[in-house]
Enzyme design. Structure first.
Site, short mmCIF file in Angstrom:
data_model
loop_
_atom_site.label_atom_id
_atom_site.label_comp_id
_atom_site.label_asym_id
_atom_site.label_seq_id
_atom_site.Cartn_x
_atom_site.Cartn_y
_atom_site.Cartn_z
N ASN A 1 24.23 52.11 45.66
CA ASN A 1 25.00 52.24 46.99
C ASN A 1 25.46 50.65 47.58
O ASN A 1 26.69 50.95 48.04
CB ASN A 1 23.79 52.47 48.25
CG ASN A 1 23.37 54.03 48.06
OD1 ASN A 1 24.30 55.01 47.29
ND2 ASN A 1 22.29 54.43 48.66
N ARG B 1 34.22 66.85 42.34
CA ARG B 1 33.19 66.19 41.54
C ARG B 1 32.73 67.26 40.49
O ARG B 1 31.89 68.05 41.06
CB ARG B 1 32.14 65.33 42.18
CG ARG B 1 32.74 64.15 42.95
CD ARG B 1 31.78 63.46 43.70
NE ARG B 1 32.18 62.74 44.66
CZ ARG B 1 32.81 61.48 44.85
NH1 ARG B 1 33.34 61.07 43.75
NH2 ARG B 1 33.08 60.96 46.02
N HIS C 1 39.21 68.22 50.07
CA HIS C 1 37.56 68.25 49.89
C HIS C 1 37.08 69.53 50.40
O HIS C 1 35.86 69.55 50.02
CB HIS C 1 37.23 67.15 51.39
CG HIS C 1 35.90 66.87 50.97
ND1 HIS C 1 34.89 67.15 51.90
CD2 HIS C 1 35.16 65.94 50.20
CE1 HIS C 1 33.74 66.65 51.55
NE2 HIS C 1 33.84 65.91 50.34
N TYR D 1 20.96 67.42 45.32
CA TYR D 1 21.92 67.32 46.71
C TYR D 1 21.48 68.71 47.16
O TYR D 1 21.43 69.72 46.84
CB TYR D 1 23.28 67.35 46.38
CG TYR D 1 23.87 66.06 45.94
CD1 TYR D 1 22.94 65.20 45.36
CD2 TYR D 1 25.14 65.70 46.44
CE1 TYR D 1 23.30 63.95 45.09
CE2 TYR D 1 25.53 64.58 46.10
CZ TYR D 1 24.74 63.64 45.39
OH TYR D 1 25.34 62.50 44.89
N ARG E 1 22.34 62.10 58.22
CA ARG E 1 21.84 61.45 57.07
C ARG E 1 22.09 60.01 57.07
O ARG E 1 21.58 58.96 56.81
CB ARG E 1 22.21 61.97 55.63
CG ARG E 1 21.29 61.62 54.54
CD ARG E 1 22.00 61.72 53.16
NE ARG E 1 23.37 61.02 52.97
CZ ARG E 1 24.30 61.43 52.44
NH1 ARG E 1 24.41 62.87 51.89
NH2 ARG E 1 25.38 60.86 52.25
N HIS F 1 22.88 66.95 52.11
CA HIS F 1 24.27 66.79 51.86
C HIS F 1 24.97 67.87 52.57
O HIS F 1 26.22 67.82 52.95
CB HIS F 1 24.77 66.79 50.31
CG HIS F 1 26.26 66.40 50.17
ND1 HIS F 1 27.06 67.55 49.82
CD2 HIS F 1 26.80 65.45 49.96
CE1 HIS F 1 28.08 67.02 49.55
NE2 HIS F 1 28.02 65.71 49.43
#
Length: 683
Positions: free
Chosen positions: A45, A370, A430, A463, A559, A587
């Site tokens: 991160n 992804r 997205h 996730y 989150r 997520h």
């Protein structure tokens, strides 16, 4: 203050989120290997934070964009660096404690100076046979600039003390892309234990031999360092058919972008440190992070000794679809709701695999953001093309840090005959969508997937996301038309059953919040309950402040970064924000409005950020199935009442853990699995 409302800087809020990750590594009740993995997550991160967030602030601090703006961003950069130094110090302390915790389970991560003779012989043999051929040191003294270094790699800065000659300085890449970072070596005689050594320390054992006896070396010392580069990608104004080539060029430019951070071993001599800074052409606005001898600790995420006693128990994913019945027949009866990772991602891979061979299926459309390394999703799409189905894949090449992988997958799809669409001009795609067209009784019927997560089998195991498979023909037609828009952006499409960003999501949020404000001002019950990853859009935050001031009860599960400031008298008195960090990554995005008692729930791919509301293709889906509404609301309530892994996000974002009130604790992620297992019929 910005726009006359209080806003917590998103960069500092992001660091607050990463502190919550670090808290899990510091927590001695967390299993030992999981603590190691949280250290790796924290490190990864932080790398991304420097490449994106810090790089952006650094650019703003270097230009005069308005009255006081340069000074504002320069001060923000200083605050960020001070905060990072504090977190890195805690990280170093946690690292030592975590290694100590591993020893209790007879797992050891050792230095080169603690090896016995048998272990030393094993390490030297490994070095000569596998490591030495991969090592290529280069000297940095006597040259004007540093050769190109990758920010995905780690390096040794090496001091050589020579007989009868001045000292020399060299740099060498540690080949972690070729060799494993962690090597299991023989245990000490008579002991039941697992012993590991890192690749860096293997090289230290034989450091002088790296220079192959061509210099009269008296002694050699190595100090690790790594850099982070500005990862911004500039694609120009338009996205067209040559986008693939332009993304590839941008990735090459990223490799040569200016360094924004130097992380280094604090034991490095100042002479060597200053030489590296000079050769990298780093200045006063760049970030310098002294630390221990290990860097690129994201590799800790791959540290996986076979020891169940010091890992979380992960129960088997639940199946909510029959394995012996045609999936399209099942969807004729009712929609399916899937809650990952509690449910098996097989529901999606089976949906696509079935569609790829079903003679009645004529067309498959999908958005790809992804993908997994060995993607069964891609395999199903390729098989569908082989079976003469029309397959359209909208591949987003601008997915941060997945650009290279997405270029690879897009080429594989094209080779198989799939029609690949590279996004929409000036908009990142997205949305998480699948549209299957099936011929039934002489008519085309739509089967559609809408969700909050990527079509990625690997991340679906860790996730937390929602996904709906539906045969609703109105929704199906809307999603099909959205794919038409993504193929032909100049066409006008009308969406009756979904909310599409950037066209209508912001205005839909404003209208829904306004209805709650109106109800509260009229003395009626009003409420808002959001779950998302980020809340940093200033306009939406201002709207939530107005709702709070009007008396609307607002609960927010956020989150990650959150710029809304709680506990502001007269402005955010009725807002409470909670963040949940646990074994799985939260997520999903769900937005709930009381709506006069007729509760309105939206499932969305969009976070509450400017780019998601105004600059991306995002899809928000009104959940109308009563059983789905109950299930999702129950999950959100369990998360809201978590008193073991939840943190209160107060005005200072101090990450105070919520007290375990009463005799029974609630750990939401465990409770959610039990709830879904108990109600194991389809949702």
């Amino acid at each position: 203050m910005l726009n006359d409302i209080p806003l917590f800087p998103s960069e500092l809020s992001w660091l607050s989120f990463n502190e919550r990750v670090l808290q899990e590594a510091e927590d001695e009740t967390v299993p030992a290997i999981e603590r190691v993995h949280f250290l790796g997550i924290f490190s990864q991160n932080m790398d991304e934070f420097f490449r994106i967030k810090v790089a952006g602030v650094r650019r703003l601090a270097s230009i005069d964009s308005g009255v006081g703006q340069r000074e504002h961003f320069s001060q923000l950069l200083k605050t960020i660096n001070d905060r990072i130094l504090t977190l890195e110090k805690r990280y170093a302390e946690a690292y030592v404690k975590v290694l100590s915790g591993l020893k209790k389970h007879s797992i050891y991560l050792v230095r080169e100076d603690s090896l016995n003779s048998h272990q030393l012989g094993f390490v030297k043999n490994y070095f000569h046979s596998l490591v030495l051929p991969e090592l290529e040191p280069f000297f940095i003294d006597g040259r004007s600039a540093m050769p190109l270094l990758s920010d995905n790699n780690i390096y040794f800065a090496i001091t050589l003390n020579l007989k009868g000659q001045p000292s020399r300085y060299a740099v060498m890449e540690i080949p972690t892309a070729i060799l494993p970072r962690f090597l299991e070596i023989p245990s000490r005689q008579g002991r039941k234990e697992k012993v590991y050594i890192v690749l860096d320390n293997i090289i230290r054992v034989c450091l002088e031999e790296v220079f192959r006896n061509v210099l009269p070396i008296l002694s050699a010392k190595a100090y690790m360092f790594k850099i982070s580069r500005d990862a911004d990608i500039e694609l120009g104004e338009y996205v067209n058919r040559d986008i693939l080539e332009r993304v590839e060029r941008s990735l090459k430019q990223r490799k040569r972008a200016e360094p924004v951070r130097l992380a280094y071993d604090m034991e490095m001599p100042n002479t060597l440190l200053e030489l590296i800074k000079k050769k990298l052409k780093m200045g006063s606005r760049d970030s310098y992070t002294p630390g221990g001898r290990y860097h690129n600790s994201k590799d800790l995420m791959g540290f996986a000794p076979d020891s169940k006693s010091c890992r979380y128990r992960r129960p088997a994913p639940l199946l909510s679809l029959s394995t012996s019945e045609n999936i399209f027949d099942q969807l004729q009866d009712d929609d399916g709701l899937f809650c990952y990772p509690y449910h098996d991602f097989w529901a999606i891979t089976n949906f696509l695999a079935s569609a790829s061979i079903d003679p009645q299926v004529k067309e498959i459309r999908i958005t790809l953001y992804r993908m997994a390394k060995n993607s069964r999703v891609i395999a199903a799409l390729i098989n569908a093309a082989r079976n003469n189905k029309k397959v359209i894949a909208v591949v987003e090449l601008r997915a941060s840090f997945d650009e290279k992988a997405n270029i690879y997958w897009s080429r594989k799809l094209i080779e198989a005959g799939v029609l690949v669409v590279y996004g929409v001009p000036e908009m990142e795609v997205h949305a998480k969508l699948i549209s299957v067209v099936r011929r039934e009784q002489g008519k085309n019927r739509f089967y559609t997937q809408l969700g909050t997560g990527n079509f990625n089998e690997s991340t679906a195991r860790v996730y937390c996301d929602f996904s709906v498979l539906t045969n609703d023909q109105g929704v199906g037609r809307d999603i099909y038309n959205l794919f038409e828009f993504m193929r032909f952006p100049n066409t006008k499409q009308v969406f009756k059953h979904i909310i599409v960003s950037p066209f209508s999501l912001r205005s839909s949020f404003e209208q829904a919040i306004d209805r709650e404000i109106e109800a509260a001002l009229a003395g009626r019950k009003a409420g808002i309950f959001f779950k998302c990853n980020s809340l940093i859009d200033s306009k939406l935050i201002a709207h939530l402040y107005r709702a709070s001031a009007a008396g609307v009860d607002i609960r927010l599960l956020v989150r990650g970064e959150c710029s809304l400031v709680c506990d502001t008298p007269g402005l955010s008195d009725n807002i409470k924000v909670i963040s949940l960090v646990d074994k799985f990554l939260e997520h999903a995005r769900i937005y709930v409005f009381h709506n006069g008692g007729d509760e309105l729930m939206w499932m969305s791919s969009a976070n509450l950020k400017n780019r998601c509301l105004d600059q991306r293709i995002e899809v928000t889906y009104p959940v109308t199935n009563s059983r789905h509404l109950r299930t999702i609301k129950k999950i959100m309530e369990l998360q809201w009442h978590d008193n073991q892994k939840a943190r209160l996000i107060d005005a200072g974002q101090t990450n105070t853990r919520l007290a375990n009130e009463g005799s029974r604790g609630c750990r939401a992620q465990d409770a959610i699995y039990r709830y879904l297992k108990k109600h194991s019929q389809r949702y």
